[in-house]
Motif scaffolding. Structure first.
Motif: not given
Lengths: 935, 143
Positions: A384-404
């Motif tokens: 239930k650490a939603q902010r840390m989870a969100s930060y991971c989501e953010f990094k994932m999203a950035r990774e998806y962004f970088s691979v188009n």
């Protein structure tokens, strides 16, 4: 962890060999394998194969230097090919000997426990092997560090075979520390390969130690050990051209720990409590997955840099083909084919770098990174650490962004943005919105692009307290600043005006907002775009009469950095007749907007300019009815539909509410800002019909009392009129006696509504008559007409009653849902008994001159009174007439029961004389007679 | 060295956040501060776990990252202070002392009659004071 060979990942199992009698091997193998601890078997069908397990005579190690730390296949060899015990099986007919001992042999065989004997023997073997090497170690006669590490490793493995975990751990640690010392001293291999070898060996030793610690339940020690491992190797990046290898290695260390923690977490979770040195997060795999992803990203960026710098990237592939892992752990060599056999030839560092680069190209790091982050995200979500989870989501999203993969990226960014919006982290939100804006641009989604752009332009970033950030880390949106907001504002308004297009990746067409593809945005009470346009509506009065004009103030607020000009405002209500349109007077061309219907009210405002954070207030009069939707129209192809909000119940603007700035109100009158509502109550019109209740005198018990009702239509016609009649006890408690068992029995009924008379056709008009309730329909009355009827009510007991009569009618039409007007009348009616007699004794001390008028007929007047003996008592007899007719009292008899006691009989005679004395008029009043009882 | 300090309000919204780095990691520090709020929440909601920090304003080390350490402090009005430092070996006393001085600077800033409670702190005096406190961090524990 899957990269490690199987023999490293599982604890070693003792190996024994069986020779001869192949038909028994399966039985024995199964039995031994099910022993605790299990024993693996190597089955050889006959003695001719025994050479397979024979030891090849070993050359003594090179006196000067060994070629590597330990051999790749040593552990596997001891687990699968070198048995600790060899059992030779013979059939009895192959055995010959002294028959005297034959019996003894049979007994011995009977007592033989196969599992135990094997376990014992193999333990002895592994112990002896371990001891042998330990002796070498203790003698300090070892020529090289490599050998010393190898020996420690071997002792530890032999200890593991014996399940002596403590000794195994000690020797693995010894090997690990000795290895660490090697870093500065070893010169055996070229620099790059030397470090690679040491790290590979260290990784294996570390893994063994970590597994042993975790399996022993020592989680705190394991994590402390890991930190130590991390600290001692983190700095050993090595040569810049292969630094990516280091980050890959480091990432793997974290991944392995995370996986090991995941495997053991089920059993240890409850026992782990944060210690002084370690926080609770260091026990969760989420943290290590996240770091593994972090270092893998580091690896990727280093790798890309190295790749871009190597001049001849193309020939990397060609040379690397023949390089393969050598016989020693962590070493690589060139395979040379010489006829049927291969030989290994050492390679130079340059060759090794080329090989490593070629190998590195085979991996898609982004997907690995996303997978790691996803594991971390799931683990944090479980915590239930939603902010840390969100930060991971953010990094994932950035990774998806970088691979188009913009679709995936957009989904993730969207979910993060809502958290940052909620908590008001403007800089983080800006960054995410920047990505979202870019994703929707590339995906060609104009609506999303406009929404994200507008939201960014309206974010509170110009305010002090937000540092300027460098552009390097900000993603596609430049660092948040007022000027950047202004640029975005300009861009998006050029787009919605159709002046420019949106260059997207979709078929290289730029998407435009045109008449064919108009853009419509909805802003509701929870939309993040409330900062872009906030609409508030306040009626100046909370209740209005129908048809009476009232004032309505529309207020608009925008946080966009530039002034926005509105072409047209359309205000919609839930009663569409009230809808009206406000057009911008400065835009004559837009006044002729086509969708304005004839009869539709159009107002012209001198200017409809929305400046930043300044309320645009417009006040118009409006006739009747409630507001619903408020629609704001801007630009020929761009409309925004905005839900109207009441100023009194309006929420603060998200994000802006934390800014330190002056409060402004939607209306000029602050009172209205606090109490104003977007809806108003429309009252019913005043009745213009008279309702009269004519009553003459009190009602008498037993008579049918008629109450005339007259309806005279003075200013309204009466359509579908209805009279409701209600009888209510003035003292409360209903008109029925409290002991009401059968509700409709007339015995218990005190007052009853019998019916209505004087109607033209009773069947049609009387719709319902009950004991205390009646419903009568009134025929149509024109203005000036009147109509009347009589209510018939009967009293069974004397009782005051409230009569309520209400007339409901509709003044204009007789449709069932037409607006109704109501007239109410009420009247209190007393019900009385016509003639009442009562008597009372006068108390001895209130004799004679006392005033009669003070004496009330007490409730207990019928009760037997006790009178003083031998004294004159006074009896008061009262007669009361409640009717309007005068009654003459002719005579009155007072009798005493003859059965009574003697003293009262005396009174009887005395009383008789009174009979004729009094005859007078009872004229709706009470008369009192006083009687004295002589002795 | 302290790289970031933050004041976080009741809705977990930043009231003041300032980083002190030359490198391009200010945004990353914002993320770290935001993530640390999870730990603050956890500590506040499960006081049993945190043991000795019960009923204490100083929340201690919130969580370690690879290159930073994050410390927290919760005022009696439930406003959170977050400190991010690159020193991997920090004395507890230094951190406590820092937070004490930071708290008093905060109290002075919000006592300003023109400050609206719950809004961002924009006072320049406060910013200067904070930067002085940050500069003197770890120099002496008597402060």
């Amino acid at each position: 962890m899957e990269e490690y060979p199987e023999e490293l990942r599982t604890p070693p199992v003792a190996l024994v060999a069986l020779v001869g009698c192949p038909e028994l091997h399966a039985v024995i193998s199964t039995h031994l394998h099910s022993e605790q601890p299990p024993i693996n078997t190597l089955a050889l069908p006959d003695f001719s194969k025994i050479s397979l397990i024979s030891k090849t005579p070993k050359q003594p190690p090179h006196s000067a230097q060994s070629l590597g730390i330990f051999k790749r296949d040593w552990l596997l060899k001891h687990r699968t090919r070198v048995p600790s015990v060899v059992a030779a099986l013979f059939t009895s007919d192959h055995v010959s000997g002294d028959p005297a001992q034959w019996l003894q042999l049979c007994t011995d065989l009977e007592n033989l426990k196969l599992g135990n004997i094997f376990a014992e023997l193999s333990n002895t073997y592994y112990r002896d092997e371990g001891r042998r090497i330990k002796t070498c170690l203790e003698r300090k006669s070892i020529s090289s560090v490599e050998l010393s590490i190898r020996y420690c490793f071997k002792v530890a493995v032999y200890a593991e075979f014996r399940r002596d975990w403590v000794e195994a751990l000690r020797f693995y640690e010894d090997a690990y520390y000795t290895l660490r010392e090697m870093i500065g001293t070893s010169t055996r291999l070229p620099a790059i390969q030397r470090l690679v070898e040491i790290k590979t060996v260290a990784e294996q030793l570390h893994f063994k130690i970590l597994t042993l610690l975790l399996h022993g339940g020592k989680v705190v020690e394991a994590i402390t050990w890991f930190h130590q491992h991390n600290t001692s190797y983190k700095g050993l990046v090595g040569a810049p051209e292969v630094n990516f290898l280091h980050w890959e290695w480091l990432s793997r260390q974290f991944l392995v720990l995370a996986e090991l923690l995941d495997m053991t977490s089920a059993t240890i979770q409850s026992t782990v409590i944060a210690t002084d040195k370690l926080s609770e997060w260091e026990f969760s795999s989420a943290y290590y997955y996240q770091l593994a992803a972090h270092y893998l990203k580091e690896k990727r960026s280093c790798f890309e840099l190295t790749l871009s710098m190597s001049e001849t990237a193309s020939d990397i592939d060609g040379n690397a083909e023949s390089v393969a892992p050598s016989v020693y752990v962590g070493q690589f060599a060139r395979l040379l084919e010489q006829g049927d056999t291969y030989t290994m030839q050492p390679i130079t560092d340059e060759e090794y770098v080329r090989y490593a680069l070629a190998e590195g190209k085979r991996f898609q790091d982004s997907f690995e990174i996303i997978a790691l982050l996803k594991k971390s995200f799931e683990s944090y979500t479980n915590f239930k650490a939603q902010r840390m989870a969100s930060y991971c989501e953010f990094k994932m999203a950035r990774e998806y962004f970088s691979v188009n993969e913009f679709g995936n990226a957009k989904l993730l960014f969207d979910s993060i943005a809502s958290l940052y919006r909620k908590e008001g982290w403007v800089t983080l939100l800006w960054e995410v919105l920047g990505y979202l804006r870019e994703c929707s641009r590339i995906l060609g989604s104009v609506k999303d692009f406009v929404e994200y752009s507008l939201e960014m332009a309206a974010l509170p970033v110009s305010i002090a307290g937000v540092q300027s950030l460098s552009s390097k880390e900000c993603g596609p949106a430049d660092p948040a600043s007022l000027s950047q907001r202004e640029i975005i504002h300009k861009e998006v308004f050029e787009l919605v005006r159709g002046e420019s297009g949106l260059a997207s990746n979709e078929e290289n067409n730029s998407v435009r907002v045109t008449g064919d593809q108009p853009l419509h945005l909805e802003i509701d009470l929870v939309s993040p775009l409330r900062v872009v346009l906030l609409a508030s509506v306040a009626f100046h009065e909370q209740i209005v009469k129908p048809g009476a004009p009232t004032l309505l103030t529309l207020s608009f607020l925008s946080q966009l950095p530039h002034t926005v000009e509105i072409d047209q405002l359309e205000i919609q209500f839930n009663q569409s007749v009230c809808n009206f349109t406000i057009v911008n007077g400065q835009r004559p061309q837009s006044a002729a907007i086509s969708n304005v219907q004839p009869g539709h009210r159009v107002e012209t405002a001198p200017a409809l300019m929305l400046s930043t954070n300044k309320w645009l207030r417009l006040t118009y009069d409006i006739k009747s009815d409630q507001s619903g939707k408020l629609e704001c129209v801007s630009g020929p192809h761009f409309t925004i539909c905005c839900r109207a909000e009441s100023p009194a119940s309006m929420n603060d603007l998200p994000l802006w509410k934390f800014e330190d700035r002056v409060e402004t109100f939607p209306t000029k009158d602050p009172g209205l800002s606090f109490s104003g509502q977007k809806a108003t109550q429309v009252e019913e019109p005043d009745p213009l019909v008279d309702l009269q209740l004519g009553v003459s005198g009190p009602a008498l018990v037993g008579e049918i009392f008629a109450i005339p009702i007259t309806i005279s239509a003075k200013g309204h016609a009466v359509h579908s009129g209805e009279l409701k009649i209600n009888l209510v006890d003035t003292r409360g408690g209903g008109l029925l006696s409290p002991r009401e068992v059968e509700p409709f029995s007339t015995d218990n009924l005190h007052v009853e509504l019998l019916g209505v008379s004087g109607l033209e056709s009773e069947d049609d008009n009387i719709r319902k008559i009950q004991h205390s309730f009646g419903l009568i329909s009134v025929p149509f009355l024109n203005e000036g007409d009147s109509w009347s009827c009589n209510l018939e009510i009967k009293w069974y007991r004397p009782k005051p009653v409230m009569l309520y009569v209400s007339l409901g009618y509709s003044p204009h039409s007789s449709e069932p849902n037409a607006q109704k007007v109501n007239v109410h009348k009420s009247l209190e009616i007393e019900g009385k008994t016509a003639v009442v007699f009562s008597h009372q004794y006068m108390l001895p001390f209130r004799r004679d001159p006392l005033l009669f008028s003070k004496i009330k007929p007490g409730p207990d007047s019928d009760q037997m009174a006790s009178l003083p003996l031998n004294e004159t008592s006074i009896l008061i007899v009262t007669a009361k007439n409640s009717t309007e007719v005068p009654l003459q009292l002719l005579s009155m008899f007072i009798e005493v029961d003859d059965d009574d006691i003697g003293s009262l009989a005396q009174c009887n005679t005395g009383l008789r004389t009174l009979q004729t004395l009094h005859s007078s008029c009872l004229e709706k009043s009470s008369r009192r007679f006083s009687l004295s009882f002589p002795r | 060295m302290i790289v970031c300090v933050a004041v976080v309000g009741h809705q977990n919204n930043p009231l003041y956040i300032q980083s002190f780095t030359e490198a391009d990691d200010a945004l990353k520090l914002h993320h770290i501060v935001h993530c640390s709020l999870d730990v603050v929440d956890e500590r506040v909601n499960n006081p049993k776990k945190s043991g000795p920090t019960l009923n204490e304003t100083f929340l201690g080390l919130l969580y370690p990252t690879e290159n930073y350490k994050v410390y927290g402090y919760l005022t009696n009005t439930k406003v959170k202070f977050i400190l991010v430092t690159t020193d991997l070996d920090v004395r507890d006393a230094d951190v406590r002392n820092f937070f004490r001085r930071f708290h008093s600077a905060y109290v002075d800033a919000v006592s300003n009659p023109f400050h609206v409670p719950g809004k961002k702190i924009t006072s320049r005096t406060f910013a200067e004071r904070v930067s002085n406190i940050v500069k003197s961090f770890g120099l002496s524990s008597t402060g």
